[in-house]
Structure formats: structure tokens, C-alpha cells
Motif scaffolding. Structure first.
Motif, PDB file in Angstrom:
ATOM      1  N   ARG A   1      20.330  35.039  38.078  1.00 30.48           N
ATOM      2  CA  ARG A   1      20.595  36.488  38.105  1.00 30.48           C
ATOM      3  C   ARG A   1      19.404  37.314  37.634  1.00 30.48           C
ATOM      4  NH1 ARG A   1      25.713  37.262  34.603  1.00 30.48           N
ATOM      5  NH2 ARG A   1      24.877  35.429  33.619  1.00 30.48           N
ATOM      6  N   THR A   2      18.514  36.732  36.860  1.00 32.85           N
ATOM      7  CA  THR A   2      17.421  37.527  36.285  1.00 32.85           C
ATOM      8  C   THR A   2      16.026  37.054  36.692  1.00 32.85           C
ATOM      9  OG1 THR A   2      17.483  36.158  34.274  1.00 32.85           O
ATOM     10  CG2 THR A   2      18.766  38.201  34.253  1.00 32.85           C
TER      11      THR A   2
ATOM     12  N   THR B   1      20.147  46.303  30.935  1.00 31.88           N
ATOM     13  CA  THR B   1      21.486  45.868  31.338  1.00 31.88           C
ATOM     14  C   THR B   1      22.042  44.966  30.246  1.00 31.88           C
ATOM     15  OG1 THR B   1      20.712  43.851  32.424  1.00 31.88           O
ATOM     16  CG2 THR B   1      20.754  45.879  33.768  1.00 31.88           C
TER      17      THR B   1
ATOM     18  N   TYR C   1      15.294  39.194  28.945  1.00 23.37           N
ATOM     19  CA  TYR C   1      13.946  39.708  29.192  1.00 23.37           C
ATOM     20  C   TYR C   1      13.123  39.740  27.909  1.00 23.37           C
ATOM     21  CZ  TYR C   1      16.189  40.975  33.509  1.00 23.37           C
ATOM     22  OH  TYR C   1      16.881  40.925  34.673  1.00 23.37           O
TER      23      TYR C   1
ATOM     24  N   PRO D   1       8.479  39.881  37.031  1.00 18.44           N
ATOM     25  CA  PRO D   1       8.523  38.518  37.572  1.00 18.44           C
ATOM     26  C   PRO D   1       7.292  37.677  37.246  1.00 18.44           C
ATOM     27  CG  PRO D   1       9.271  40.079  39.220  1.00 18.44           C
ATOM     28  CD  PRO D   1       8.726  40.894  38.071  1.00 18.44           C
TER      29      PRO D   1
ATOM     30  N   SER E   1      14.233  37.173  39.358  1.00 11.51           N
ATOM     31  CA  SER E   1      13.367  38.026  40.175  1.00 11.51           C
ATOM     32  C   SER E   1      13.333  39.474  39.706  1.00 11.51           C
ATOM     33  CB  SER E   1      13.811  37.975  41.642  1.00 11.51           C
ATOM     34  OG  SER E   1      15.120  38.462  41.749  1.00 11.51           O
ATOM     35  N   SER E   2      13.887  39.747  38.550  1.00 15.56           N
ATOM     36  CA  SER E   2      13.836  41.114  38.021  1.00 15.56           C
ATOM     37  C   SER E   2      13.019  41.128  36.737  1.00 15.56           C
ATOM     38  CB  SER E   2      15.249  41.662  37.809  1.00 15.56           C
ATOM     39  OG  SER E   2      16.032  40.757  37.070  1.00 15.56           O
TER      40      SER E   2
ATOM     41  N   ILE F   1      11.711  49.159  36.428  1.00 17.35           N
ATOM     42  CA  ILE F   1      11.923  47.800  36.921  1.00 17.35           C
ATOM     43  C   ILE F   1      13.366  47.405  36.640  1.00 17.35           C
ATOM     44  CG2 ILE F   1       9.520  47.053  36.794  1.00 17.35           C
ATOM     45  CD1 ILE F   1      10.153  45.712  34.132  1.00 17.35           C
ATOM     46  N   ASP F   2      13.896  46.569  37.482  1.00 17.41           N
ATOM     47  CA  ASP F   2      15.313  46.196  37.421  1.00 17.41           C
ATOM     48  C   ASP F   2      15.636  45.266  36.266  1.00 17.41           C
ATOM     49  OD1 ASP F   2      15.839  47.632  39.718  1.00 17.41           O
ATOM     50  OD2 ASP F   2      15.528  45.903  41.031  1.00 17.41           O
ATOM     51  N   GLY F   3      16.847  45.432  35.750  1.00 13.84           N
ATOM     52  CA  GLY F   3      17.444  44.463  34.858  1.00 13.84           C
ATOM     53  C   GLY F   3      17.261  44.636  33.371  1.00 13.84           C
TER      54      GLY F   3
END
Length: 189
Positions: free
Chosen positions: A149-150, A133, A139, A156, A152-153, A128-130
Motif C-alpha cells: 500500500r505504501t 494518512t 514513511y 519512492p 510507491s508513495s 506527495i501521496d501518503g
């Protein structure tokens, strides 16, 4: 002959996990566990039907959408009642409010370990994205919904955990405020 179904774990010689044991002096409401299970099933059915596309079917899809929303509302209402009750009882009986450190520990143990494991595993596979990072802390601290910026990653659907964590943080402050208002109102009378 066995113990009645209403017997608690201590009578059975089992120590409940500190994450699920009721606070000292407060009963466990077994039927609320059933309501919580119903709420979880409603939300689960909503997500399954969303993923499979069944939610797009007329009538039955509408029903699943409504059940998902109502399940989440029911879950939040149950949490509100069960978590605020010890504060209200303490205020009403003149006893001390629940200890903040114990309350915080129980809330952290209830959500954080499982969420962190799920988040990390989903970041590893299916990637999953993000999560891995420079925004990783958003998160892991339940904050992705507070940044464009976060939002939808990550996971969700964990937005509801963000709401729950916000509630956990605000509840003791709310209880202190309500108790202070009640005391000041009593002094006006």
C-alpha cells in the motif's frame, strides 16, 4: 604558513559535528569523502537524466543508468567499510567495540533529521501521496517499502535509505555474531 591539508578539524580549533566526526580512536579517511561525492554525483545524474528523459537516449542513457546503479553500490560499499572497520579493529586488537548508544546516535543524526524535513516539506508541497494518512508512521520510520500500500508513495527513491537504515540496525548484531564465531573457532583450534 598554514597547516597541511591532512590536518584534522581539531588542529584548526574547530569541533566536528558529532554526526560526521569519526568514532574515537578511528581515523577519518578523507579520500572516502571524495569517493562518496563521486557516488552521490552518479546517483544525482541518474535521477536528473531519468526526470528529463535523457536516460532514454541510446548509449549516453545507458551510461547514466549504469553510473546511477554503480554509484549506489559504491555508496553502500563505502558505508560498509567505514562502519564495520571499528568493530573489526576492536575485535583484532582486543579493545571494546564501539558503544552502541553512540553508534545509534550518530546514525540517527546522519539521516533522520534531513529525511524527516524533506518528507514533511514534500508532503506539504507538491503534496506527495501518503505521508499525512493513517500510514504516516511507515514513511517516518523508513518502512514504506515493506507494504504494497505504501511502496510507491511518499518518496519512492528513499528505498535506498530503507536499505541503509536496515544495514545500520544489523551491523552491530553482525559484528557481535562474527566476533563470537571467531572466538568459538579459535577455541576449536
Amino acid at each position: 604558513m598554514g597547516l597541511p591539508e591532512t590536518a584534522d578539524q581539531e588542529q584548526l580549533g574547530e569541533a566536528p559535528s558529532p554526526a560526521v566526526a569519526p568514532p574515537p580512536g578511528n581515523p577519518r579517511f578523507a579520500l572516502f569523502d571524495s569517493l562518496r561525492a563521486i557516488a552521490v554525483l552518479f546517483v544525482l545524474v541518474f535521477h536528473v537524466t531519468s526526470i528529463t528523459g535523457e536516460i532514454n537516449r541510446r548509449t549516453i542513457g545507458d551510461l547514466f543508468a549504469i553510473l546511477g546503479n554503480e554509484g549506489l553500490i559504491l555508496f553502500f560499499m563505502i558505508s560498509g567499510f567505514l562502519l564495520y572497520r571499528p568493530y573489526a579493529l576492536a575485535h583484532r586488537t582486543g579493545r571494546h567495540a564501539p558503544e552502541l548508544a553512540r553508534y545509534a546516535r550518530r546514525r540517527v543524526l546522519r539521516i533522520v533529521p534531513a529525511y524527516w524535513v524533506a518528507l514533511t516539506l514534500l508532503a506539504l508541497y507538491p503534496r506527495i501521496d501518503g505521508v499525512f494518512t493513517g500510514q504516516w508512521w511507515r514513511y517516518y520510520l523508513f518502512l514504506p517499502g515493506y507494504s504494497a500500500r505504501t511502496v510507491s508513495s511518499g518518496i519512492p527513491t528513499a528505498w535506498s535509505l530503507t536499505v541503509e537504515v536496515s544495514f545500520y540496525i544489523m551491523l552491530p548484531l553482525w559484528a557481535v555474531l562474527i566476533a563470537a564465531l571467531a572466538r568459538s573457532r579459535a577455541s576449536w583450534l
